[in-house]
Structures are given as C-alpha cells and as structure tokens.
Design a protein around this motif. Structure first.
Motif, short mmCIF file in Angstrom:
data_model
loop_
_atom_site.label_atom_id
_atom_site.label_comp_id
_atom_site.label_asym_id
_atom_site.label_seq_id
_atom_site.Cartn_x
_atom_site.Cartn_y
_atom_site.Cartn_z
N TRP A 1 4.17 -23.41 10.52
CA TRP A 1 4.24 -23.64 9.25
C TRP A 1 2.43 -23.97 9.25
O TRP A 1 1.98 -23.25 8.36
N ALA B 1 8.36 -26.13 14.52
CA ALA B 1 8.29 -25.91 13.13
C ALA B 1 7.12 -26.49 12.31
O ALA B 1 6.69 -25.49 11.47
N VAL C 1 13.07 -20.30 13.87
CA VAL C 1 13.93 -20.80 12.66
C VAL C 1 12.92 -20.50 11.59
O VAL C 1 13.43 -19.96 10.45
N VAL C 2 11.75 -21.15 11.64
CA VAL C 2 10.97 -21.02 10.45
C VAL C 2 10.45 -19.60 10.07
O VAL C 2 10.32 -19.17 9.01
N GLU C 3 10.10 -18.89 11.02
CA GLU C 3 9.69 -17.39 11.04
C GLU C 3 10.82 -16.64 10.55
O GLU C 3 10.68 -15.84 9.46
N ARG C 4 12.01 -16.82 10.92
CA ARG C 4 13.26 -16.18 10.40
C ARG C 4 13.66 -16.62 8.88
O ARG C 4 13.51 -15.44 7.93
N ILE C 5 13.34 -17.71 8.65
CA ILE C 5 13.52 -18.13 7.07
C ILE C 5 12.40 -17.67 6.34
O ILE C 5 12.56 -17.01 5.19
N ARG C 6 11.25 -17.89 6.76
CA ARG C 6 9.97 -17.24 5.90
C ARG C 6 9.83 -15.95 5.91
O ARG C 6 9.39 -15.23 4.89
N ASP C 7 9.75 -15.33 7.05
CA ASP C 7 9.42 -13.97 7.27
C ASP C 7 10.68 -12.88 7.43
O ASP C 7 10.22 -11.70 7.23
N GLY C 8 11.50 -13.07 7.78
CA GLY C 8 12.86 -12.26 7.96
C GLY C 8 13.02 -11.92 9.46
O GLY C 8 14.05 -11.21 9.58
N LYS C 9 12.01 -12.17 10.19
CA LYS C 9 12.08 -12.06 11.56
C LYS C 9 11.76 -12.83 12.60
O LYS C 9 10.68 -13.74 12.20
#
Length: 405
Positions: free
Chosen positions: A302, A298, A252-260
């Motif tokens: 980070w 999460a 979820v963090v990756e998706r929000i932060r990096d888009g993937k």
C-alpha cells in the motif's frame, strides 16, 4: 561470524541487481555503481573511523564514540602482548568485519530513492558524510552503549524494559528510509515523474537480486545472535517465515487492488518481510513472524503508492519498503515479543519504548540528512536535463549496459 559477514557483504551486490533491474535500461549501470561505490568508500572509512565512532569506549554524549580512540583500528585488534583482543569469546577483528558490512548495505539502500538523476561524485561524497554523521552515531546509540541501548535513558523508563533492535530496524532500515525520503524531497523528481511510466527494464535481475538478499539476510539476522545456538536458529526461522508471509501479504494486496499478482510484487514482498523481521528476529515466535511478515507485505504494498499521491519521487520504493516496514517491525515488537510484548501479558512498556526509539531515529536521521544534503547542494546534486534524458549511464560513466544495434 566470518561466514555471516560474507553473507551480509553479498547482500550489496544482490541489492545492485535488485535496484539495477528496477531501473530503466539507460540507467542500470549507474544504479549498480551506487551500490558498488558504497562498498568502496564505506569499506575504507569504517576501518579508519567508523568502528571507533560506533564502538569506542569513550562515548561523546551517548551519541557517538570518540573517532580518534581507535582510529585505523589502533588499540582494537591487539592487546599489550600482541595477542588478539577478544570480547565474549569473539576476536574483535571479526566483529569489525561483520559490522562493516552493515554500514555498507545501509548506505547502498538509500541510493534506490535517487535513481536516474544524481551526479555520481555527489553521491560518493554524500555516502562518506552520511555514514560518518548518521550511521556510525546511530550504531553507537543502539549497539555501542549509547542513548538508545540497554543502558540508555529509555531502558530506565519502564522498570528496566530495554529497547529491542536485534539486527538493525533503527540502525539500518529506519535510518536509510528516512534519508531516502529527505533526499527525494530536496533533490526533486525525475523528468516526467507522474507522466511517464518508469518500467523496470529487467525483472529477472530484480528476482535474482531479491533471492540474493534473502540468502544474505540469514547472515544479517542469524549472525546477529553472535552464537551458534537456539537463538541463532530462532532468528533464522523467523527470518525465513516472516519473509514468506510478506510475499503472500504483498500479493494479496496486489490481487485485490490491481487484479494481478506480479513478479515485482513478490520480489518487493521478500524485501519488506526481511526488513520488518530484522529488529524482531530474536524476540518473537515463528507464529508471530507470520503475522509480522504478512502485515509488513500488505503495508508496504500500500505504501509504495504514496509517492504518487504525495508527490515525492522515491524512485525504487526505499521509503515505501524500508521506512514503512522498518517502522512496523520496530514498533510491533511491543506487541509480539514473547517476553515483554502486550499480547503475551507484558503490558505496554515495551510498545512505548519501541515507539520512542523509532521516533528518535526518525528525527535524528532527518536532521542530519537535511544538513548534509544542503551542504552538498552548491556542488550540484543533479545531472543536466539533457543528460537525464539521454541516459545517466552514458553521461556519468561513458558506458552502456547493452550494446544494441
């Protein structure tokens, strides 16, 4: 218990695959050799003095056991009649095998912060010294009747609320994570850190290694119940549940932060969840394990970026995963423990105790690791710049992982 010990031993080759896949092609063998060498030197030193320093009856200041009391396992295997010594229904020799695997994996974990730049001989010397002066004392303090255990001073501060470290949050993960941070700061960065993209050379290796770690971790946590009963089952389910939640938290963090959402993220989330649940596996509910694991995933997702902001080269994210998730898992027991956590009406006593033992572990390991690292510095920590550029596999082992034309 022997099956659990075998599972924990399997974790170190699994870690070698995990770390090896994350390394560059020219350093994969060295990375894997750092794990396998830990199996060699710690497997021997544990029998000679590691068990005695961890669990001898004679405690030196509550910090470590007398290394000579059961040196070479004398007086630890047989009684005066030649019968196997048994404690709580378990032959002590079985516990020796189980605990030795913990020492091995803890030392191997540190190596991920040192990828691609450290002399192999210096690493082997560090492994012996660090296990002797950091791991064995920490095991004694937490599990061997020392300062951080059930009978230590912290257990007497809040109406007998004892510190909880079910399978090694302080002994293994905070211990290894702090050592990794100290060494990364003292040894320095890889050539090109912050300018060159150090991409994993084999992501299938990484995912296979993560899978083996997850599999072996059931021996790590469920085996630490020292039984075959409901507590063992609870530790098993909590281990699996927290790990599953941590995958989701990381992605979820990756998706929000990096888009993937990446495969490396999923594999790293597995490890973050396993680390966080290690100290808590026997004291929280499966629903609590979901919260514990999701937050661990999460937080670690980070935290792995901190090395670029703060300028330390934790090559394979030992600090971001093991130290951060280990601290979170240890302290979170104060909220999530079903008997003493404040979310269950237990007050803040457990939270304070957990925070204190985590801080003591951080300070103790940091001081010991600094001393060992500085002692070894005159002997040379790093390979030459030319050897680092050309590849540490060739320089240190005269081998390459792939014969490419």
């Amino acid at each position: 218990m022997l099956m659990s010990a075998s599972l924990v031993l399997l974790m170190t080759p699994g870690l070698a695959l995990f770390y090896g896949g994350m390394s560059r092609q020219k350093s994969v063998l060295n990375m894997m050799m750092m794990s396998f060498s830990a199996m060699g030197v710690i497997g021997v030193t544990y029998v000679l003095w590691g068990w005695s320093m961890s669990y001898a009856d004679q405690s030196i200041g509550g910090i470590f056991g007398n290394p000579f009391e059961q040196f070479g396992l004398q007086n630890a295997i047989y009684d005066g009649n030649g019968e196997f010594l048994v404690a709580d229904g378990l032959p002590i020799i079985v516990d020796v095998g189980f605990q030795a695997t913990f020492a091995i994996i803890t030392v191997a974990l540190i190596s991920g912060a040192l990828a691609e730049r450290v002399k192999f001989g210096t690493w082997v010397a560090f492994s012996i010294l660090w296990a002797t002066f950091a791991f064995y004392p920490m095991a004694h303090m937490v599990w061997g009747g020392g300062l951080l255990g059930d009978d230590g001073p912290f257990a007497e501060m809040f109406d007998g609320i004892a510190p909880i470290d079910f399978a090694g949050g302080t002994v293994v993960h905070i211990n290894a994570g702090v050592a990794a941070l100290v060494l990364a700061l003292i040894i320095g960065k890889r050539q090109g850190f912050g300018k060159t993209a150090f991409r994993p050379h084999n992501l299938p290796f990484v995912m296979l290694g993560a899978a083996l770690l997850w599999f072996g971790w059931f021996g790590f946590n469920a085996g630490s119940a020292y039984s075959a009963d409901g507590l063992t089952g609870l530790a098993w389910v909590n281990t699996s549940t927290a790990t599953a939640a941590a995958i989701l938290g990381w992605l979820v963090v990756e998706r929000i932060r990096d888009g993937k959402a990446t495969s490396l993220g999923a594999a790293s989330g597995i490890v973050a969840g396993l680390v966080a649940v290690t100290p808590a596996a026997g004291s929280i509910s499966p629903v609590g394990a979901i919260a514990l694991g999701a937050i661990a995933g999460a937080l670690s997702a980070w935290a792995v970026g901190l090395k670029f902001k703060l300028g330390y080269d934790d090559s394979l994210d030992v600090v971001g995963v093991h130290l951060v998730a280990g601290l979170w898992g240890t302290v979170a027991i104060g909220a999530l423990a079903t008997e003493t956590g404040f979310l269950y009406g237990g007050g803040i006593g457990q939270l304070v105790v957990q925070t204190l033992i985590a801080l003591v572990a951080v300070v103790f390991t940091a001081v010991v690791t600094v001393i060992i690292a500085l002692i070894l510095k005159p002997f040379g920590w790093r390979v030459t710049t030319e050897e680092e550029h050309g590849g540490i596999d060739e320089a240190e082992h005269a081998e390459t992982a792939y014969d490419l034309v």
